[in-house]
Scaffold this motif. Sequence first.
Motif, PDB file in Angstrom:
ATOM      1  N   TYR A 530       5.961   2.521   7.388  1.00  0.00           N
ATOM      2  CA  TYR A 530       6.386   1.576   6.346  1.00  0.00           C
ATOM      3  C   TYR A 530       6.216   2.249   4.986  1.00  0.00           C
ATOM      4  CZ  TYR A 530       6.461  -2.558   3.321  1.00  0.00           C
ATOM      5  OH  TYR A 530       6.752  -3.462   2.335  1.00  0.00           O
ATOM      6  N   ALA A 531       7.160   2.051   4.094  1.00  0.00           N
ATOM      7  CA  ALA A 531       7.095   2.630   2.742  1.00  0.00           C
ATOM      8  C   ALA A 531       6.253   1.721   1.849  1.00  0.00           C
ATOM      9  CB  ALA A 531       8.499   2.803   2.170  1.00  0.00           C
ATOM     10  N   TRP A 532       4.937   1.911   1.892  1.00  0.00           N
ATOM     11  CA  TRP A 532       4.032   1.069   1.112  1.00  0.00           C
ATOM     12  C   TRP A 532       4.271   1.272  -0.379  1.00  0.00           C
ATOM     13  CZ3 TRP A 532       1.761  -2.496   3.913  1.00  0.00           C
ATOM     14  CH2 TRP A 532       1.532  -2.244   5.268  1.00  0.00           C
ATOM     15  N   ARG A 533       4.298   0.181  -1.121  1.00  0.00           N
ATOM     16  CA  ARG A 533       4.588   0.248  -2.547  1.00  0.00           C
ATOM     17  C   ARG A 533       3.469   0.947  -3.316  1.00  0.00           C
ATOM     18  NH1 ARG A 533       6.981  -4.146  -0.561  1.00  0.00           N
ATOM     19  NH2 ARG A 533       9.016  -4.793  -1.400  1.00  0.00           N
ATOM     20  N   ASP A 534       3.877   1.672  -4.329  1.00  0.00           N
ATOM     21  CA  ASP A 534       2.957   2.214  -5.318  1.00  0.00           C
ATOM     22  C   ASP A 534       3.015   1.259  -6.503  1.00  0.00           C
ATOM     23  OD1 ASP A 534       1.492   3.591  -7.151  1.00  0.00           O
ATOM     24  OD2 ASP A 534       2.829   5.333  -7.277  1.00  0.00           O
ATOM     25  N   PRO A 535       2.130   0.248  -6.526  1.00  0.00           N
ATOM     26  CA  PRO A 535       2.256  -0.777  -7.571  1.00  0.00           C
ATOM     27  C   PRO A 535       2.112  -0.178  -8.962  1.00  0.00           C
ATOM     28  CG  PRO A 535       0.158  -0.972  -6.430  1.00  0.00           C
ATOM     29  CD  PRO A 535       0.962   0.019  -5.657  1.00  0.00           C
ATOM     30  N   GLU A 536       2.963  -0.634  -9.858  1.00  0.00           N
ATOM     31  CA  GLU A 536       2.911  -0.131 -11.231  1.00  0.00           C
ATOM     32  C   GLU A 536       1.695  -0.727 -11.941  1.00  0.00           C
ATOM     33  OE1 GLU A 536       5.602  -0.110 -15.348  1.00  0.00           O
ATOM     34  OE2 GLU A 536       6.298  -1.189 -13.551  1.00  0.00           O
ATOM     35  N   VAL A 537       0.904   0.143 -12.571  1.00  0.00           N
ATOM     36  CA  VAL A 537      -0.240  -0.313 -13.356  1.00  0.00           C
ATOM     37  C   VAL A 537       0.221  -0.519 -14.791  1.00  0.00           C
ATOM     38  CG1 VAL A 537      -2.575   0.206 -14.153  1.00  0.00           C
ATOM     39  CG2 VAL A 537      -1.849   0.918 -11.859  1.00  0.00           C
ATOM     40  N   ILE A 538       0.177  -1.760 -15.236  1.00  0.00           N
ATOM     41  CA  ILE A 538       0.693  -2.113 -16.559  1.00  0.00           C
ATOM     42  C   ILE A 538      -0.417  -2.783 -17.384  1.00  0.00           C
ATOM     43  CG2 ILE A 538       3.054  -2.336 -15.729  1.00  0.00           C
ATOM     44  CD1 ILE A 538       1.219  -5.498 -16.562  1.00  0.00           C
TER      45      ILE A 538
END
Length: 789
Positions: A530-538
């Motif tokens: 599964y292509a696990w998301r790299d959540p954007e740190v904002i």
Amino acid sequence: MHKFLLMFLLAGWISPSFAQYDLKPLTVEKIMRDPKWMGTSPSQLQWNRAGDTLFFLWNPDQLPADSLYFITLKNTTPQKATVAQRQFLSPPGAYVYNERRSQYVFEKNGDIFFADLKSGQTKRITQTIESENDPQFSFNEDKIVYKSGSNLYAWDIHSGETQQLTNIGFTRKNPEPAKNTGAAEKWLNKDQLQHFEVLRERKIKNDTSEAYRNALPKEKPLRYLFVPEGAVRGLSISPDGRFVSYRVFKSAQTRNTIIPNYITESGYTTDIFGRTKVGAEQGVSRFFIFDRKKDTVLSLPVAAIPGIPDLPSYLTDYPPSLAKRKKDSSLRNVTVGGISWSRKGRHAVVDIYADDNKDRWLMLWNMDTNELTLLDRQHDDAWIGGPGIHSGNVGWISEEDCWFQSEATGYAHLYTVNVQTLKKRPLTSGSYEVQQAILSKDKKSFFITTNEVHPGEKHFYRLLIASGKQERITQMTGANEVELSPNEQYIALLHSYSNKPWELYLQPNKPGAAAQQITFKAQSDAFKSYAWRDPEVITFTAADGAKVHARVYKPAHPHPERPAVLFVHGAGYLQNAHKWWSSYFREYMFNNLLADNGYYVMDIDYRASAGYGRDWRTGIYRHMGGKDLSDHVDAVKYLVENFNVNPRRVGLYGGSYGGFISLMAMFTKPDVFAAGAALRPVTDWANYNHGYTSNILNEPYADSLAYYRSSPIYFANGLKGHLLICHGMVDVNVHFQDAVKLSQRLIELGKDNWELASYPMEGHGFIEPSSWTDEYKRIFKLFETVLKK
């Protein structure tokens, strides 16, 4: 790998549909299985004494428990450790070296050992049924002092003789035996001797031996130290062997909570005896120093400590009649965390904390006059805390210069203070935290871990003391948790990134050196499918102007209703909007599932999260559910403005403190949050423990205002949306009683838009995959039903 899958299939942990590692689509059943399906990460790194072998726990074979592995500098292929290697492996910090690092001592299996590096010999100092521990060099490093029971003993390195140094006993009185002086007793004694020959012979031998002993030259008896009744703790000795320091702790007689355990092997309900509640009477600790030279026991003059009578600032919120304190109790109670001696024993620094945790003092103790001189005072109207600011975290760079950490500038940094000039010097500064500090062996530099690059990253540096220059050693983005080799030539590090679990690396301890990856099993084939998301740190701006860090999970195909969910991490003092693999890995996967189903998902480092300094850490003082909740309200505003999220279709969920925030959100911000899942939540802070709660809210009988505005149970009437409460019934941290009390309150209020799911065999942190699955299926159903209709 196929054999690995077969094992899981036979065990019934996964269904045949998962046999090809296909996680698409994500489901709660797939991600909430036993975590072994994901892969395995190494942990608990430990070097051997020579610094050429690294041991670590690892489980690449997916066995029931981790195994001990090792690598060497010459062979970096992981191998399983032998029984012999396990036997001689001691825990980190177990070896205590002398000044020249030519000898060391250690405790193993309750006995003390001494090793000489030049001869290569190791001697066993003790071999007793009693347990000996805490060995240290003393008497100018000619003797090894260790603790046995409540006393100290010294073993002479040169002669091999052992000497008892203390003779500690308690002041409680035992009844004296009755004296045999009556006429009847005298007659009986004489009659016994007349009739029994063996008794007469034994009496003659005993009388002869006693007469011989009485004729010997009398040695000075060992001073008997009477201490108040309690437990002796922190027993230690000065480097020259003159001063023995110790604490006597007397626990309070308080009522403990009881947690019923309904499902047991016996079939009967049993009681689990839990903790006390906040505000319960606390134990008392008293600190003493025994001067062996003067044969005197000293108590520190704590009444002279600057600021010790200061009243807490929160009393200004109360009417004068409630804010008064009795004149005879104006001095706050303090606890001596420990005493730190310079290497040669010329100076001693005493680490003292106010019991209300609003002050920490480092005091120089004058051993000749028993006077205290202030070196540093850390005061906080909220509470003392932050990385590295705890009892015992004081060390010596030289005989006159000691080091410590402080949040004086608002961030945890390193400082030195000269005990002769009293001059303080900062070694680090800036809007970042020094999260760990290790003094080098030559005492010319520190090895520090900081978040200077970004609040969501951890990197390792060498800090040169003379110049203040920092050399960055690690380079990989994310977190780098380092274990320094004994010779300081190499670092072993656990590294992870937002969507990549922890792996082991090896690197020379110098800037620009490449890190060699050692393990490759943290991600199984199933996990990598599964292509696990790299959540954007904002960051977004809160209503009061503060910058809040957050992670955003964006859906590839937003649902037409454009719903959103906030995940609220737990507390205790942690962080989750970062660039490393989260301890909330199940929630991370669930957030991916939500995004796959059209939700925007955000988790934020709200006020009181770790990593952002003092003001952020104490942002919830006297009002939990204040700024920490308003940060979530501002997060919703950010999602609406930047991603066109529907403001009427926002939910949130979280466990423990995250569950508490979810309740406060549903009760006090009902027009912002349409659905909430509160997992193992605190509903009334008066039910929680003392150590954590009293720091933030003081004590309920002294600061009832703080408890009222911070406890959800007082605001339950505000519920409008749909609420799910999930709680383990054998939770010894946040008790199931909290959920029961809130349930009764909601019933009395006539609320019908809530439900309670109880888990009879789960504690605070769920264990069983079936429980995780049931809980998160309910959460997902709640959001699907409420936020998309």
